[in-house]
Design a protein around this motif. Sequence first.
Motif, PDB file in Angstrom:
ATOM      1  N   PHE A 292       0.851  -1.190   0.000  1.00 12.30           N
ATOM      2  CA  PHE A 292       0.000   0.000   0.000  1.00 12.30           C
ATOM      3  C   PHE A 292       0.886   1.239   0.000  1.00 12.30           C
ATOM      4  CE2 PHE A 292      -2.422  -3.382   1.917  1.00 12.30           C
ATOM      5  CZ  PHE A 292      -3.713  -3.218   1.425  1.00 12.30           C
ATOM      6  N   VAL A 293       0.394   2.307  -0.622  1.00 12.60           N
ATOM      7  CA  VAL A 293       1.106   3.584  -0.660  1.00 12.60           C
ATOM      8  C   VAL A 293       0.165   4.688  -0.223  1.00 12.60           C
ATOM      9  CG1 VAL A 293       2.197   5.316  -2.161  1.00 12.60           C
ATOM     10  CG2 VAL A 293       2.765   2.884  -2.419  1.00 12.60           C
ATOM     11  N   ILE A 294       0.670   5.615   0.575  1.00 14.57           N
ATOM     12  CA  ILE A 294      -0.104   6.775   1.015  1.00 14.57           C
ATOM     13  C   ILE A 294       0.659   8.033   0.631  1.00 14.57           C
ATOM     14  CG2 ILE A 294      -1.033   8.017   3.019  1.00 14.57           C
ATOM     15  CD1 ILE A 294      -1.260   5.224   4.361  1.00 14.57           C
ATOM     16  N   LEU A 295      -0.050   8.986   0.020  1.00 12.29           N
ATOM     17  CA  LEU A 295       0.557  10.251  -0.405  1.00 12.29           C
ATOM     18  C   LEU A 295      -0.174  11.410   0.259  1.00 12.29           C
ATOM     19  CD1 LEU A 295       2.335  12.019  -2.357  1.00 12.29           C
ATOM     20  CD2 LEU A 295       0.438  11.832  -3.992  1.00 12.29           C
ATOM     21  N   SER A 296       0.589  12.379   0.760  1.00 12.85           N
ATOM     22  CA  SER A 296      -0.007  13.593   1.307  1.00 12.85           C
ATOM     23  C   SER A 296       1.008  14.726   1.190  1.00 12.85           C
ATOM     24  CB  SER A 296      -0.433  13.389   2.768  1.00 12.85           C
ATOM     25  OG  SER A 296      -1.225  14.480   3.196  1.00 12.85           O
ATOM     26  N   LYS A 297       0.632  15.906   1.659  1.00 14.59           N
ATOM     27  CA  LYS A 297       1.505  17.080   1.559  1.00 14.59           C
ATOM     28  C   LYS A 297       1.535  17.801   2.900  1.00 14.59           C
ATOM     29  CE  LYS A 297      -2.220  20.055  -0.118  1.00 14.59           C
ATOM     30  NZ  LYS A 297      -3.256  19.054   0.152  1.00 14.59           N
ATOM     31  N   GLY A 298       2.587  18.583   3.116  1.00 12.27           N
ATOM     32  CA  GLY A 298       2.687  19.403   4.305  1.00 12.27           C
ATOM     33  C   GLY A 298       3.079  18.658   5.565  1.00 12.27           C
ATOM     34  N   TYR A 299       3.565  17.448   5.445  1.00 10.64           N
ATOM     35  CA  TYR A 299       3.948  16.648   6.613  1.00 10.64           C
ATOM     36  C   TYR A 299       5.363  16.997   7.062  1.00 10.64           C
ATOM     37  CZ  TYR A 299       0.133  13.266   7.119  1.00 10.64           C
ATOM     38  OH  TYR A 299      -1.062  12.659   7.387  1.00 10.64           O
ATOM     39  N   THR A 300       5.543  17.078   8.385  1.00 13.75           N
ATOM     40  CA  THR A 300       6.885  17.138   8.967  1.00 13.75           C
ATOM     41  C   THR A 300       7.279  15.720   9.372  1.00 13.75           C
ATOM     42  OG1 THR A 300       6.050  17.464  11.216  1.00 13.75           O
ATOM     43  CG2 THR A 300       6.403  19.451   9.866  1.00 13.75           C
ATOM     44  N   ASP A 301       8.515  15.576   9.821  1.00 21.85           N
ATOM     45  CA  ASP A 301       8.975  14.259  10.275  1.00 21.85           C
ATOM     46  C   ASP A 301       8.156  13.793  11.484  1.00 21.85           C
ATOM     47  OD1 ASP A 301      11.084  12.204   9.734  1.00 21.85           O
ATOM     48  OD2 ASP A 301      11.573  12.619  11.830  1.00 21.85           O
ATOM     49  N   ALA A 302       7.828  14.735  12.353  1.00 22.80           N
ATOM     50  CA  ALA A 302       7.012  14.388  13.527  1.00 22.80           C
ATOM     51  C   ALA A 302       5.612  13.952  13.095  1.00 22.80           C
ATOM     52  CB  ALA A 302       6.935  15.586  14.478  1.00 22.80           C
ATOM     53  N   ASP A 303       5.035  14.644  12.092  1.00 23.17           N
ATOM     54  CA  ASP A 303       3.716  14.260  11.582  1.00 23.17           C
ATOM     55  C   ASP A 303       3.740  12.843  11.021  1.00 23.17           C
ATOM     56  OD1 ASP A 303       2.616  16.755  12.197  1.00 23.17           O
ATOM     57  OD2 ASP A 303       3.171  17.591  10.237  1.00 23.17           O
ATOM     58  N   ALA A 304       4.800  12.523  10.298  1.00 24.90           N
ATOM     59  CA  ALA A 304       4.919  11.197   9.684  1.00 24.90           C
ATOM     60  C   ALA A 304       4.996  10.111  10.744  1.00 24.90           C
ATOM     61  CB  ALA A 304       6.160  11.153   8.786  1.00 24.90           C
ATOM     62  N   LYS A 305       5.807  10.349  11.776  1.00 27.24           N
ATOM     63  CA  LYS A 305       5.918   9.348  12.843  1.00 27.24           C
ATOM     64  C   LYS A 305       4.589   9.175  13.583  1.00 27.24           C
ATOM     65  CE  LYS A 305      10.896   9.510  13.836  1.00 27.24           C
ATOM     66  NZ  LYS A 305      11.305  10.094  12.562  1.00 27.24           N
ATOM     67  N   ASN A 306       3.892  10.279  13.798  1.00 25.43           N
ATOM     68  CA  ASN A 306       2.586  10.214  14.454  1.00 25.43           C
ATOM     69  C   ASN A 306       1.580   9.448  13.599  1.00 25.43           C
ATOM     70  OD1 ASN A 306       0.540  11.055  16.496  1.00 25.43           O
ATOM     71  ND2 ASN A 306      -0.274  12.235  14.773  1.00 25.43           N
ATOM     72  N   TYR A 307       1.656   9.655  12.286  1.00 27.86           N
ATOM     73  CA  TYR A 307       0.747   8.954  11.360  1.00 27.86           C
ATOM     74  C   TYR A 307       1.003   7.441  11.416  1.00 27.86           C
ATOM     75  CZ  TYR A 307      -2.109   8.335   7.160  1.00 27.86           C
ATOM     76  OH  TYR A 307      -3.092   7.955   6.295  1.00 27.86           O
ATOM     77  N   ILE A 308       2.258   7.052  11.404  1.00 28.67           N
ATOM     78  CA  ILE A 308       2.616   5.634  11.492  1.00 28.67           C
ATOM     79  C   ILE A 308       2.148   5.048  12.829  1.00 28.67           C
ATOM     80  CG2 ILE A 308       4.566   4.035  11.694  1.00 28.67           C
ATOM     81  CD1 ILE A 308       6.016   5.719   9.587  1.00 28.67           C
ATOM     82  N   SER A 309       2.259   5.856  13.881  1.00 26.05           N
ATOM     83  CA  SER A 309       1.804   5.402  15.198  1.00 26.05           C
ATOM     84  C   SER A 309       0.293   5.150  15.199  1.00 26.05           C
ATOM     85  CB  SER A 309       2.159   6.452  16.256  1.00 26.05           C
ATOM     86  OG  SER A 309       1.661   6.060  17.524  1.00 26.05           O
ATOM     87  N   GLN A 310      -0.452   6.001  14.502  1.00 27.82           N
ATOM     88  CA  GLN A 310      -1.902   5.821  14.404  1.00 27.82           C
ATOM     89  C   GLN A 310      -2.252   4.545  13.631  1.00 27.82           C
ATOM     90  OE1 GLN A 310      -4.261   9.330  13.298  1.00 27.82           O
ATOM     91  NE2 GLN A 310      -2.472  10.588  13.773  1.00 27.82           N
TER      92      GLN A 310
END
Length: 369
Positions: A292-310
Amino acid sequence: GSEQLLSWPVFAESCGCRCDTKEDFAELRRKLAQDRIETTTYTEIIKASSADFVGVETQKDLFEKIRKYIAMLDPEEFYLCLGYNTNSINTDIMSHLNTEAGNTDLLTYPKDATVPIAYRNGHFETYGRFHVNELLPEKYKEHDGSMLYTIVPVHYQERTYGYCVLGKSRLLIDSSWFHLFIMNINNALENVRKQEVMNAMVERLNRMWVYDTLTGIFNRAGFFKFSSAIVKEAQERGKPLFVLFLDLDGLKKVNDQYGHDEGDAYIKAMANVLNQVRKHGELLMRYGGDEFVILSKGYTDADAKNYISQIQTGIENYNANSNHEYTLEASMGYTIVEPAPDLDIEEIIEAADQEMYKMKKAKKAARRD
């Protein structure tokens, strides 16, 4: 021999009956002329409707046009009664994609009908569901005296749509042009049905082209069709692009031990988790069999880690409530890049894939230890 009698008809202006009523021939001529004018007017109206109904694509537009011409004809009462299962032709439209199965319910009159067009004393209204044995809802049968109705079926060949009811309009009842008007409605309803079935088929093909049939999320074609808008907006606003690559762990084991149906369920479960986590318009794609692939914009490194945590929390919640003997697991990797003018989305996905592979390799090494 035979004899022939010469005879000839004698024409008279009277049958011999005595009539004391004096006929006003001027009034009679006026009435005949008026009838002729009205007949000509009705004829022109109905001929115009024939051309106006051509090309109508939706039932809503068709009803508007029918109301237009009914108002011009101005009968005292007119009711278009359509079968409840065909009043909205696109109801359960997918069943009509199979012609034989889809048309079965249109070959007989349904038990219930609705009145999408009711015209009484110059005013339009609609009425909901009623039983066809009543012919008309009770509210339309309320009159001070007796009432003459003409009922004309609304159908196209063997396909039944309903019927129309006309009240107190001798000229319309006696006119073949009115029956032509009903025929125009018949043809228009059939054209709308065909158009809506065709639209549904096109929509279904479009969905098959851009959506993955197993999970209901975008496939590659759909992803690359809509990802360009996200990339363009990121470039215009100077926002970084975020791409996450997810690969299921253990799909082969599930397929081998529990069968491919369970394997499909495993894939769908992951897609559902990813769908639930999506909050800000992230674009989700099934990239391959278990990827699976997910694409978005405006993410910081912290946002990305939080997204993976979710996502990981969603996986854990699924496993906690699942009755399966196996557990849902996945490896994830991501990359965040500035949207250069010559950006290649495939290269970013490949970079995220490499990050995912590092995580998967680390997990395998940890299990060996």
